[in-house]
Design a protein around this motif. Structure first.
Motif, PDB file in Angstrom:
ATOM      1  N   GLY A   1      39.282  -4.920 -40.935  1.00 52.31           N
ATOM      2  CA  GLY A   1      40.301  -5.615 -41.690  1.00 52.31           C
ATOM      3  C   GLY A   1      41.672  -5.435 -41.044  1.00 52.31           C
ATOM      4  O   GLY A   1      42.015  -4.332 -40.615  1.00 52.31           O
ATOM      5  N   LEU A   2      42.446  -6.506 -40.927  1.00 50.09           N
ATOM      6  CA  LEU A   2      43.745  -6.452 -40.267  1.00 50.09           C
ATOM      7  C   LEU A   2      44.816  -7.118 -41.117  1.00 50.09           C
ATOM      8  O   LEU A   2      44.584  -8.176 -41.718  1.00 50.09           O
TER       9      LEU A   2
ATOM     10  N   ILE B   1      41.535  -0.575 -31.425  1.00 49.52           N
ATOM     11  CA  ILE B   1      42.243  -1.642 -30.722  1.00 49.52           C
ATOM     12  C   ILE B   1      42.268  -1.318 -29.235  1.00 49.52           C
ATOM     13  O   ILE B   1      42.796  -0.266 -28.836  1.00 49.52           O
ATOM     14  N   TYR B   2      41.703  -2.193 -28.436  1.00 58.05           N
ATOM     15  CA  TYR B   2      41.791  -2.063 -26.978  1.00 58.05           C
ATOM     16  C   TYR B   2      43.024  -2.837 -26.503  1.00 58.05           C
ATOM     17  O   TYR B   2      43.171  -4.029 -26.780  1.00 58.05           O
TER      18      TYR B   2
ATOM     19  N   MET C   1      50.838  -2.297 -32.526  1.00 59.63           N
ATOM     20  CA  MET C   1      49.874  -2.812 -33.490  1.00 59.63           C
ATOM     21  C   MET C   1      49.181  -1.678 -34.239  1.00 59.63           C
ATOM     22  O   MET C   1      48.842  -1.812 -35.424  1.00 59.63           O
ATOM     23  N   SER C   2      48.985  -0.576 -33.560  1.00 59.22           N
ATOM     24  CA  SER C   2      48.376   0.588 -34.208  1.00 59.22           C
ATOM     25  C   SER C   2      49.255   1.086 -35.351  1.00 59.22           C
ATOM     26  O   SER C   2      48.770   1.448 -36.440  1.00 59.22           O
TER      27      SER C   2
ATOM     28  N   LEU D   1      45.030   1.307 -37.196  1.00 59.46           N
ATOM     29  CA  LEU D   1      43.887   1.471 -36.306  1.00 59.46           C
ATOM     30  C   LEU D   1      44.341   2.161 -35.023  1.00 59.46           C
ATOM     31  O   LEU D   1      45.417   1.849 -34.496  1.00 59.46           O
ATOM     32  N   PRO D   2      43.559   3.092 -34.503  1.00 62.12           N
ATOM     33  CA  PRO D   2      43.924   3.710 -33.221  1.00 62.12           C
ATOM     34  C   PRO D   2      43.838   2.688 -32.091  1.00 62.12           C
ATOM     35  O   PRO D   2      43.111   1.703 -32.177  1.00 62.12           O
TER      36      PRO D   2
END
Length: 398
Positions: free
Chosen positions: A116-117, A248-249, A224-225, A230-231
């Motif tokens: 979820g974002l 997250i890459y 974004m993290s 999210l890491p």
């Protein structure tokens, strides 16, 4: 008369260097030809030994070339798959279960639902459903996103060949009939998100593109993290935590000249070469080298008297050159045989990932080892031979 003699002497002096150079070149050429004929004569004398040595080394080269070809193929296809997934995006948010490259379908698929974002204003987020579709023609990678128009299927050329469809045809995916557009040369079938969800479920990921005013920054992942919780990482070898929500890459962050796609492909390549299969191939190469040295040692033992005579008249160097030529002949024959069989084996076993570029890269890597192996293969038996005096060689063979 004196002038004539001086002119002849001067002429002779001017011509002598060219004559000497021509004579030296002729001597060198004749020596190479003689050594090659000498080596070929020994092959004809003991063809079974030559054949066994070549075959043993060829098997070793085959195993190494196969592993290197598969490794290079994974690197190429892995890089292409990541490029296909990112499609120009800077960030890739994967599920907690992670993603993996499915070699059967030649594409990356998701192992869980997309995290979820809550995407910040100005960012563009695209959710992709990714799974394996069991079509009537075989298993294929199925991607679904809102970027695909309703009623349309964008089919990669490899997938189109498998399905036997062309642009303008109708393709049935689940309960939907979609108009086909043949795209780039991959094995992915891209359809609207709802169609893909009905067929392969809800597993997938997000790709995110930053707003124009943030373009070019290398800290997008950490930004974004901070927004999503999210890491993030720039290392594709890092896997999401099993009890987390996802990872997250960052495909544009980090340092160095290596791109995220190159890191991802190197990860695939390393998994192959460091596997048990890769270890076995290295052991096979060592055993092939041992076979070659054993063959040359046996040849030395049989021809001790002949080499003793050559050494006694000052031709010890000729013995070394002879074995260098014969060793090069054996390894070159084994190399050509090994890489040919390796190419056939890869195309028969894993045709979906095998490429001529990967095979050529593997063949070039293996070829780099051959000169050193041929030289050492000749030096070991010759060293043992020249440690003895010519009288001992002649006496032991009498």
């Amino acid at each position: 008369m004196a002038a004539t003699t001086l002119e002849e002497t001067s002429s002779g002096t001017l011509e002598r260097p060219a004559q000497i150079e021509a004579a030296a070149a002729t001597l060198r050429n004749s020596t190479i030809v003689r050594l090659l004929r000498f080596a070929l004569a020994n092959v004809r004398r003991r063809p079974e030994r030559f054949a066994l040595a070549v075959f043993g080394i060829a098997l070793a080269i085959l195993s190494v070339t196969v592993v290197r070809t598969i490794s290079s193929s994974f690197a190429i296809t892995g890089s292409d798959s990541v490029t296909r997934v990112l499609d120009g995006a800077s960030l890739w948010a994967v599920p907690a279960a992670g993603v993996h490259y499915d070699s059967e379908v030649g594409a990356i698929v998701a192992d869980g639902p997309a995290p979820g974002l809550a995407v910040p204003d100005g960012w563009t987020a695209t959710r992709t459903i990714a799974g394996v579709w069991s079509s009537g023609a075989g298993d294929l990678a199925l991607y679904g996103s809102d970027a695909i128009d309703d009623g349309t299927a964008v089919v990669g050329s490899q997938a189109a060949e498998t399905l036997g469809v062309r642009s303008g045809d109708t393709l049935a995916v689940g309960s939907a009939d979609l108009a086909v557009t043949v795209g780039d040369g991959d094995a992915v079938v891209a359809v609207p998100e709802d169609v893909a969800g009905d067929v392969v479920g809800g597993n997938g990921w997000w790709t995110l593109t930053e707003p124009a005013d943030l373009a070019g920054r290398n800290d997008l992942g950490s930004m974004m993290s901070a927004e999503t919780g999210l890491p993030s990482t720039t290392d594709p070898a890092v896997q999401p935590e099993a009890d987390g929500e996802g990872l997250i890459y960052d495909a544009v962050g980090g340092s160095g000249a290596t791109t995220f796609e190159q890191k991802f492909s190197a990860l695939f390549s390393g998994q192959v070469t460091s596997s048990a299969f890769g270890l076995i191939s290295v052991i096979g190469l060592v055993l092939g080298f041992v076979i070659a040295i054993s063959s040359f040692l046996a040849a030395v033992q049989e021809r001790r008297r002949e080499f003793g005579i050559m050494a006694s008249i000052g031709l010890a160097d000729e013995v070394l050159y002879f074995f260098l030529v014969e060793s090069a002949l054996v390894f070159l024959s084994a190399y050509l045989l090994g890489i040919t069989f390796a190419g056939v084996a890869v195309w028969l076993v894993v045709p979906q990932i095998a490429t001529p570029v990967a095979w050529l890269a593997a063949a070039g890597t293996v070829a780099a080892y051959l000169p050193a192996m041929a030289i050492v293969g000749a030096l070991v038996p010759v060293h043992r031979l020249l440690q003895q005096r010519p009288v001992q060689l002649l006496g032991d063979s009498a």
